[in-house]
Design an enzyme around this catalytic site. Sequence first.
Site, PDB file in Angstrom:
ATOM      1  CE  LYS A   1      -3.774  -0.061   2.369  1.00 18.04           C
ATOM      2  NZ  LYS A   1      -4.747  -0.054   3.499  1.00 18.04           N
TER       3      LYS A   1
ATOM      4  NE  ARG B   1      -0.523   3.990   4.701  1.00 20.74           N
ATOM      5  CZ  ARG B   1      -1.706   3.556   5.117  1.00 20.74           C
ATOM      6  NH1 ARG B   1      -2.808   4.172   4.704  1.00 20.74           N
ATOM      7  NH2 ARG B   1      -1.797   2.522   5.927  1.00 20.74           N
TER       8      ARG B   1
ATOM      9  CG  ASN C   1      -4.126  21.527 -19.912  1.00 19.74           C
ATOM     10  OD1 ASN C   1      -4.656  21.839 -18.851  1.00 19.74           O
ATOM     11  ND2 ASN C   1      -3.601  20.333 -20.125  1.00 19.74           N
TER      12      ASN C   1
ATOM     13  CE  LYS D   1       2.484  21.464 -29.329  1.00 24.64           C
ATOM     14  NZ  LYS D   1       3.407  20.320 -29.146  1.00 24.64           N
TER      15      LYS D   1
ATOM     16  N   PRO E   1      13.711  19.460 -24.995  1.00 23.52           N
ATOM     17  CG  PRO E   1      15.324  17.977 -24.223  1.00 23.52           C
ATOM     18  CD  PRO E   1      13.935  18.026 -24.763  1.00 23.52           C
TER      19      PRO E   1
ATOM     20  CG  ASP F   1      -1.968  20.797 -23.680  1.00 25.49           C
ATOM     21  OD1 ASP F   1      -1.972  20.445 -24.871  1.00 25.49           O
ATOM     22  OD2 ASP F   1      -2.291  20.040 -22.740  1.00 25.49           O
TER      23      ASP F   1
END
Length: 310
Positions: free
Chosen positions: A29, A31, A45, A185, A227, A256
């Site tokens: 599990k 957290r 967006n 694009k 980049p 976006d």
Amino acid sequence: MNSFNIVTLTVNPAVDKSTHLKGLVPEQKIRCEVPRYDAGGGGINVSKAISRLGGVSLAVFTKGGPTGIMLENLLEKETIPTKAIEVQAWTRESFIAVDDNTNSQYRFGFPGAALLEGEVQIILDTIVGLNAKFLVLSGSLNEGLSAGFYQEIAQRVKNTNTKLIVDTSGEALKKVLETGVYLIKPNVGELAKLVGKSHLELNDINDAAKEIINKGGAEIVVVSLGPQGAVLVTKDVYEYVPAPNVLKKSTVGAGDSMVGGMTWALSQNKSLKEVIRWGVACGSAATMNEGTQLFKKEDAERLFDWLMTK
């Protein structure tokens, strides 16, 4: 309804849920921190990015079920003008998790459920009837929706004054280029596929983009290089813009944000030199924020000023 210079369409929106965790361990599990919720999907967006720059656009999107209501409420908090088209299927969700131990980001996207035939027709009639100066079609398509959906919109607005900006990929992008649009694009990999190449080097991009332009597929081709920055090509213009060196926290919404920045700049009658730099500035600024927050205006303005010296 008021008329808008810019209209965005998100046919397959999402409620974006993002969180942080410490250690991703199988069969245990995990957290997580309290999640953050944002209205997401390509066109939404783009409208959020335009709003951050002080512009105004109408965000048209589908909404269904409790998640659709949540999506609309999130957009109301953004004070973005909206037009929601009711559909039977629940609006999808997406999930982004960052492992703080490694700073690795995990992005989970779910498909959008199929739309009914009558719902598709309402979307088409609504978006075409708005007579926008700039119409942005951005994002993925729902399960079962024809790859020619964006092309049908392009055909309907072809002989109007609407300038169509399309940010999608695969067969949907190929189809819409058959009709012709104002701006696309693609990333460099998508551009290679469009011209039948396995890959492209930087010095191949101009010729590849010109091939699309000369066939009438688009007037402006903006190629995202990640980049490395971006390239803008028209029949007469070639602009390469390097990406500024920033501390990256998330790449969610960077593409976006780039489209939003360029669309806003075009609506302000900026030069193409400024248009591509606003796009790169907004896209780079978006990576400086965690999760699905997009960018801060002051970051985009600072990066734009720097790029204008390049």
